[in-house]
Design a protein around this motif. Sequence first.
Motif, PDB file in Angstrom:
ATOM      1  N   VAL A   2       0.824  -1.081   0.025  1.00 46.90           N
ATOM      2  CA  VAL A   2      -0.012  -0.041  -0.033  1.00 46.90           C
ATOM      3  C   VAL A   2       0.818   1.281   0.108  1.00 46.90           C
ATOM      4  CG1 VAL A   2      -1.835   1.343   1.336  1.00 46.90           C
ATOM      5  CG2 VAL A   2      -1.847  -1.371   1.304  1.00 46.90           C
ATOM      6  N   SER A   7      -4.641   1.354  -2.372  1.00 47.43           N
ATOM      7  CA  SER A   7      -4.305  -0.273  -2.263  1.00 47.43           C
ATOM      8  C   SER A   7      -3.453  -0.566  -3.410  1.00 47.43           C
ATOM      9  CB  SER A   7      -5.561  -0.761  -2.347  1.00 47.43           C
ATOM     10  OG  SER A   7      -6.182  -0.647  -3.685  1.00 47.43           O
ATOM     11  N   TYR A  48      -2.335  -5.340   3.024  1.00 45.59           N
ATOM     12  CA  TYR A  48      -3.227  -5.076   2.001  1.00 45.59           C
ATOM     13  C   TYR A  48      -4.060  -4.094   2.113  1.00 45.59           C
ATOM     14  CZ  TYR A  48      -7.179  -6.674  -1.219  1.00 45.59           C
ATOM     15  OH  TYR A  48      -7.882  -6.667  -2.272  1.00 45.59           O
ATOM     16  N   TYR A  49      -4.673  -3.483   3.446  1.00 41.70           N
ATOM     17  CA  TYR A  49      -5.460  -2.466   3.499  1.00 41.70           C
ATOM     18  C   TYR A  49      -4.964  -1.017   3.859  1.00 41.70           C
ATOM     19  CZ  TYR A  49      -8.506  -6.583   4.185  1.00 41.70           C
ATOM     20  OH  TYR A  49      -9.352  -7.637   4.132  1.00 41.70           O
ATOM     21  N   PRO A  50      -5.487  -0.062   3.172  1.00 37.56           N
ATOM     22  CA  PRO A  50      -4.948   1.141   3.425  1.00 37.56           C
ATOM     23  C   PRO A  50      -5.346   1.651   4.566  1.00 37.56           C
ATOM     24  CG  PRO A  50      -6.385   1.116   1.470  1.00 37.56           C
ATOM     25  CD  PRO A  50      -6.551  -0.307   2.030  1.00 37.56           C
TER      26      PRO A  50
END
Length: 124
Positions: free
Chosen positions: A33, A52, A102-104
């Motif tokens: 990210v 992302s 994976y996640y912002p």
Amino acid sequence: QVQLVESGGELVQAGDSLRLSCAASGGTFSDYVLGWFRQAPGKEREFVADISRSGGRILYADSVKGRFTISRDNAKNTVYLQMNSLKPEDTAVYYCAAKAGYYPSSYRSEYDYWGQGTQVTVSS
């Protein structure tokens, strides 16, 4: 493992546009990210935007929403920040950062790698 180098900062006038770039090396760019933060003199570093790994999920700070656009080109190992309608309060050193996962996230502490920063100055 990952090195980030920002470029594109300069002196501009209020209302102008500017595009910042951040080139990455030393890792698999698409595994991270990517985010942009900024820090004005005497203030804490604040979140601006992130994107992302695939580019499908984006977060913006309220202060830049509608004016700034973050994008990434995984083939070029580069993330961009297009800044339009610049205001004097946008003046700051702008940093790009990479976050494993994976996640912002808007939290500075969650980012693993940081660039050296590039100065953006907006005159009134």
